[in-house]
Motif scaffolding. Structure first.
Motif, PDB file in Angstrom:
ATOM      1  N   VAL A   1       1.446   9.336  -6.036  1.00 51.86           N
ATOM      2  CA  VAL A   1       1.953  11.148  -5.073  1.00 51.86           C
ATOM      3  C   VAL A   1       3.522  11.608  -5.182  1.00 51.86           C
ATOM      4  N   GLY A   2       4.033  10.525  -4.743  1.00 52.80           N
ATOM      5  CA  GLY A   2       5.174  11.401  -5.388  1.00 52.80           C
ATOM      6  C   GLY A   2       6.059  11.440  -3.818  1.00 52.80           C
ATOM      7  N   ASP A   3       5.673  12.200  -3.145  1.00 49.82           N
ATOM      8  CA  ASP A   3       6.381  12.483  -1.786  1.00 49.82           C
ATOM      9  C   ASP A   3       6.376  10.778  -0.416  1.00 49.82           C
ATOM     10  N   PRO A   4       7.053  10.539  -0.197  1.00 49.19           N
ATOM     11  CA  PRO A   4       7.239   9.935   0.321  1.00 49.19           C
ATOM     12  C   PRO A   4       6.845  10.306   1.890  1.00 49.19           C
ATOM     13  N   ALA A   5       6.441  11.470   2.672  1.00 51.86           N
ATOM     14  CA  ALA A   5       5.853  12.088   3.793  1.00 51.86           C
ATOM     15  C   ALA A   5       4.171  11.833   3.464  1.00 51.86           C
ATOM     16  N   GLU A   6       3.730  12.820   1.852  1.00 49.71           N
ATOM     17  CA  GLU A   6       2.478  12.720   1.552  1.00 49.71           C
ATOM     18  C   GLU A   6       2.092  11.444   1.800  1.00 49.71           C
ATOM     19  N   ALA A   7       2.954  10.132   1.424  1.00 47.09           N
ATOM     20  CA  ALA A   7       2.224   8.802   0.905  1.00 47.09           C
ATOM     21  C   ALA A   7       1.772   8.394   2.409  1.00 47.09           C
ATOM     22  N   GLU A   8       2.852   8.463   3.647  1.00 42.04           N
ATOM     23  CA  GLU A   8       2.673   8.521   4.618  1.00 42.04           C
ATOM     24  C   GLU A   8       1.513   8.744   5.429  1.00 42.04           C
ATOM     25  N   ASP A   9       1.212  10.386   5.293  1.00 43.76           N
ATOM     26  CA  ASP A   9       0.173  11.004   5.723  1.00 43.76           C
ATOM     27  C   ASP A   9      -1.453  10.026   5.002  1.00 43.76           C
ATOM     28  N   LEU A  10      -1.066   9.618   3.846  1.00 41.69           N
ATOM     29  CA  LEU A  10      -1.924   8.510   3.263  1.00 41.69           C
ATOM     30  C   LEU A  10      -2.253   7.472   3.772  1.00 41.69           C
ATOM     31  N   LEU A  11      -1.265   6.243   4.004  1.00 36.39           N
ATOM     32  CA  LEU A  11      -1.247   5.109   4.269  1.00 36.39           C
ATOM     33  C   LEU A  11      -1.931   5.484   6.526  1.00 36.39           C
ATOM     34  N   GLN A  12      -1.356   6.411   7.290  1.00 35.75           N
ATOM     35  CA  GLN A  12      -2.227   6.838   8.145  1.00 35.75           C
ATOM     36  C   GLN A  12      -3.449   6.797   8.000  1.00 35.75           C
ATOM     37  N   GLU A  13      -4.007   7.904   7.865  1.00 33.42           N
ATOM     38  CA  GLU A  13      -5.612   7.872   6.949  1.00 33.42           C
ATOM     39  C   GLU A  13      -6.608   6.199   6.643  1.00 33.42           C
ATOM     40  N   LEU A  14      -5.409   5.861   5.445  1.00 36.35           N
ATOM     41  CA  LEU A  14      -6.469   4.881   5.197  1.00 36.35           C
ATOM     42  C   LEU A  14      -6.396   3.782   6.319  1.00 36.35           C
TER      43      LEU A  14
ATOM     44  N   LEU B   1       0.795  -1.481   0.006  1.00 36.57           N
ATOM     45  CA  LEU B   1      -0.086  -0.603  -0.338  1.00 36.57           C
ATOM     46  C   LEU B   1       1.275   1.092   0.399  1.00 36.57           C
ATOM     47  N   ARG B   2       2.128   1.395   1.266  1.00 38.51           N
ATOM     48  CA  ARG B   2       3.289   2.431   0.790  1.00 38.51           C
ATOM     49  C   ARG B   2       3.641   2.338  -0.628  1.00 38.51           C
ATOM     50  N   ARG B   3       3.978   1.747  -1.505  1.00 36.54           N
ATOM     51  CA  ARG B   3       4.582   1.689  -2.257  1.00 36.54           C
ATOM     52  C   ARG B   3       3.867   2.492  -3.042  1.00 36.54           C
ATOM     53  N   LEU B   4       2.458   1.499  -3.349  1.00 39.12           N
ATOM     54  CA  LEU B   4       1.355   2.300  -4.006  1.00 39.12           C
ATOM     55  C   LEU B   4       0.851   3.564  -4.230  1.00 39.12           C
ATOM     56  N   LEU B   5       0.715   4.259  -3.045  1.00 33.93           N
ATOM     57  CA  LEU B   5       0.676   5.461  -2.617  1.00 33.93           C
ATOM     58  C   LEU B   5       2.011   6.626  -2.726  1.00 33.93           C
TER      59      LEU B   5
ATOM     60  N   GLN C   1      -6.377   3.776  -3.051  1.00 40.91           N
ATOM     61  CA  GLN C   1      -6.324   4.838  -3.893  1.00 40.91           C
ATOM     62  C   GLN C   1      -7.403   6.356  -4.068  1.00 40.91           C
ATOM     63  N   ASN C   2      -8.423   6.074  -3.791  1.00 41.90           N
ATOM     64  CA  ASN C   2      -9.968   7.044  -3.201  1.00 41.90           C
ATOM     65  C   ASN C   2      -9.173   7.685  -2.965  1.00 41.90           C
ATOM     66  N   LEU C   3      -8.278   7.287  -1.102  1.00 39.36           N
ATOM     67  CA  LEU C   3      -7.880   8.806  -0.917  1.00 39.36           C
ATOM     68  C   LEU C   3      -6.808   9.558  -1.803  1.00 39.36           C
ATOM     69  N   VAL C   4      -6.130   9.001  -3.232  1.00 44.25           N
ATOM     70  CA  VAL C   4      -5.607   9.675  -3.257  1.00 44.25           C
ATOM     71  C   VAL C   4      -6.073  10.586  -4.128  1.00 44.25           C
ATOM     72  N   VAL C   5      -7.081   9.824  -5.027  1.00 41.44           N
ATOM     73  CA  VAL C   5      -8.384  11.138  -5.527  1.00 41.44           C
ATOM     74  C   VAL C   5      -8.687  12.620  -4.948  1.00 41.44           C
ATOM     75  N   ASP C   6      -8.985  12.163  -3.238  1.00 43.27           N
ATOM     76  CA  ASP C   6      -9.455  12.615  -3.150  1.00 43.27           C
ATOM     77  C   ASP C   6      -8.817  14.068  -2.605  1.00 43.27           C
ATOM     78  N   ARG C   7      -6.990  13.272  -2.575  1.00 44.75           N
ATOM     79  CA  ARG C   7      -6.412  14.290  -1.992  1.00 44.75           C
ATOM     80  C   ARG C   7      -6.058  15.647  -3.518  1.00 44.75           C
ATOM     81  N   LEU C   8      -5.482  15.135  -4.630  1.00 47.76           N
ATOM     82  CA  LEU C   8      -5.481  15.484  -5.509  1.00 47.76           C
ATOM     83  C   LEU C   8      -7.252  16.510  -5.773  1.00 47.76           C
TER      84      LEU C   8
END
Length: 177
Positions: free
Chosen positions: A30-43, A22-26, A67-74
């Motif tokens: 998003v291309g940003d490790p910190a943002e990926a971690e934030d999304l992972l926590q939200e997930l 999931l972390r790799r996907l995120l 994937q839905n979290l990424v779309v929501d963030r975008l």
């Protein structure tokens, strides 16, 4: 919403098994490790709050949520950018990038003209015929309705309307001159 202990451990187990994927996907999305971690926590938080009931394919469920979290963030980022663009356009009077925006503050000349216009209006009001001036001041300056002005002046409502018509005609003529 409350999740019982068995369902909670299922979610924890699924999340634990697929966390790295999931972390790799995120991160890829998003291309940003910190943002990926934030999304992972939200997930994780959303997965634990999911409605009770069985999930047929837990892995697919978690990946769809990610994937839905990424779309929501975008979408949120696009709304913020559009809002900032509108604000910037308003502040710069829609001046293109690279061109210095005009200063929209009132100039000294504008202030002098405004003062002269106010003085002319006050002078014109002061020179109105007595009945028209009193009706105009009560209605336009003090905010009374025609009926209230009529009551205060002891005249009919149509009398107030006639005074207002005289006042407006006189002021229009005085300010055009």
């Amino acid at each position: 919403m409350h999740v019982n202990a068995d369902q909670e451990s299922d979610v924890e187990t699924l999340y634990g098994l697929h966390r790295a994927e999931l972390r790799r996907l995120l991160l890829a999305r998003v291309g940003d490790p910190a943002e990926a971690e934030d999304l992972l926590q939200e997930l994780w938080l959303r997965a634990r709050q999911r409605p009770a009931g069985p999930v047929e394919n837990g892995r697919a469920y978690l990946f769809r949520m990610a994937q839905n979290l990424v779309v929501d963030r975008l979408r949120e980022r696009q709304r913020r950018m559009a809002r900032e663009r509108r604000w910037s356009d308003q502040e710069t009077d829609f001046t293109p990038t690279g061109v210095e925006p005009s200063d929209r503050r009132e100039t000294a000349e504008d202030q002098i003209i405004a003062r002269e216009q106010v003085a002319a209006l006050l002078s014109a009001i002061a020179s109105l015929p007595e009945g028209a001036r009193r009706a105009f001041e009560l209605h336009k300056l003090d905010g009374f309705s025609h009926a209230e002005v009529a009551q205060r002046l002891g005249i009919s409502k149509s009398g107030v309307e006639k005074h207002m018509a005289v006042a407006m005609k006189y002021l229009r003529r005085a300010l055009l001159d």
